[in-house]
Enzyme design. Structure first.
Site, PDB file in Angstrom:
ATOM      1  N   CYS A   1       0.866  -1.182   0.000  1.00  0.00           N
ATOM      2  CA  CYS A   1       0.000   0.000   0.000  1.00  0.00           C
ATOM      3  C   CYS A   1       0.903   1.232   0.000  1.00  0.00           C
ATOM      4  CB  CYS A   1      -0.989  -0.025   1.169  1.00  0.00           C
ATOM      5  SG  CYS A   1      -0.278   0.239   2.794  1.00  0.00           S
TER       6      CYS A   1
ATOM      7  N   ASN B   1       2.519   1.563   4.288  1.00  0.00           N
ATOM      8  CA  ASN B   1       2.753   0.293   4.983  1.00  0.00           C
ATOM      9  C   ASN B   1       2.442   0.375   6.472  1.00  0.00           C
ATOM     10  OD1 ASN B   1       5.498  -1.923   5.716  1.00  0.00           O
ATOM     11  ND2 ASN B   1       3.504  -2.526   4.965  1.00  0.00           N
TER      12      ASN B   1
ATOM     13  N   CYS C   1      -1.288   0.713   7.280  1.00  0.00           N
ATOM     14  CA  CYS C   1      -2.730   0.413   7.387  1.00  0.00           C
ATOM     15  C   CYS C   1      -3.106  -0.824   6.571  1.00  0.00           C
ATOM     16  CB  CYS C   1      -3.575   1.591   6.895  1.00  0.00           C
ATOM     17  SG  CYS C   1      -3.446   3.081   7.878  1.00  0.00           S
ATOM     18  N   ARG C   2      -3.357  -0.606   5.291  1.00  0.00           N
ATOM     19  CA  ARG C   2      -3.913  -1.668   4.455  1.00  0.00           C
ATOM     20  C   ARG C   2      -2.978  -2.859   4.276  1.00  0.00           C
ATOM     21  NH1 ARG C   2      -5.688   2.162  -0.413  1.00  0.00           N
ATOM     22  NH2 ARG C   2      -3.919   3.317   0.440  1.00  0.00           N
ATOM     23  N   SER C   3      -1.734  -2.623   3.891  1.00  0.00           N
ATOM     24  CA  SER C   3      -0.857  -3.769   3.615  1.00  0.00           C
ATOM     25  C   SER C   3      -0.510  -4.573   4.864  1.00  0.00           C
ATOM     26  CB  SER C   3       0.391  -3.353   2.834  1.00  0.00           C
ATOM     27  OG  SER C   3       1.146  -2.385   3.520  1.00  0.00           O
TER      28      SER C   3
ATOM     29  N   ASP D   1      -8.430   3.673   1.273  1.00  0.00           N
ATOM     30  CA  ASP D   1      -7.471   4.019   2.317  1.00  0.00           C
ATOM     31  C   ASP D   1      -8.219   4.514   3.555  1.00  0.00           C
ATOM     32  OD1 ASP D   1      -5.377   4.871   3.893  1.00  0.00           O
ATOM     33  OD2 ASP D   1      -4.512   6.197   2.378  1.00  0.00           O
TER      34      ASP D   1
END
Length: 163
Positions: A9, A12, A14-16, A127
């Protein structure tokens, strides 16, 4: 031979890392530990060395996932050791394609939600960073749903190697 994949993401945090943690748990549940290596990175270095966002960590913990994480930036040299690079949105996909040294490397990049047949053309994981905590819940739900198809694809690749 170990199958290696990396979720990517922006920063690095939150999402990933959420995808990494949830998918690593799926790999363990499937009995594929030792055969599949999972990690994550960001397209930029804004949060390098930081822990996951506290909201991401709390959502992961509440759902029984690991929360240990240190942010890092994706390096083009990693393409040589990775079998699959999983982008969390089209911006990441495009950034990773620009980093790919060859067309062969670029062909290893996929959008996470492309593994979710119900996603249709809505392939970005939004996001959650600038929003409320419920955005992190939504992110995890999307990750978990897509992980089913991703695990099936990884399993197929592993079986292809054994043949």
């Amino acid at each position: 031979m170990t199958y290696r994949l990396c979720f990517v993401c922006t920063g690095n945090i939150c999402r990933s890392p959420m995808a990494e943690s949830a998918f690593r748990a799926r790999v363990a549940e499937a009995g594929l530990e030792g055969l599949v290596e999972v990690d994550s990175a960001g397209t930029g270095d804004w949060h390098e060395g930081e822990a996951a966002d506290s909201r991401a960590a709390s959502v992961l913990a509440e759902h029984g996932y690991g929360t240990e994480h240190v942010a890092r930036r994706f390096e083009p040299s990693w393409f040589d050791r990775l079998d699959l690079v999983v982008a969390l949105d089209t911006g990441h996909l495009n950034a990773l394609r620009r980093l790919a040294p060859t067309e062969s490397h670029a062909s290893r990049i996929r959008l996470l939600r492309s593994y979710d047949p119900a996603a249709h053309d809505d392939l970005d994981v939004p996001d959650p960073y600038y929003g409320a905590r419920d955005g992190f819940e939504e992110c995890l739900e999307m990750v978990e749903t897509a992980s089913t198809g991703l695990l099936a694809a990884v399993r197929e690749q592993l079986e292809g190697r054994a043949a």
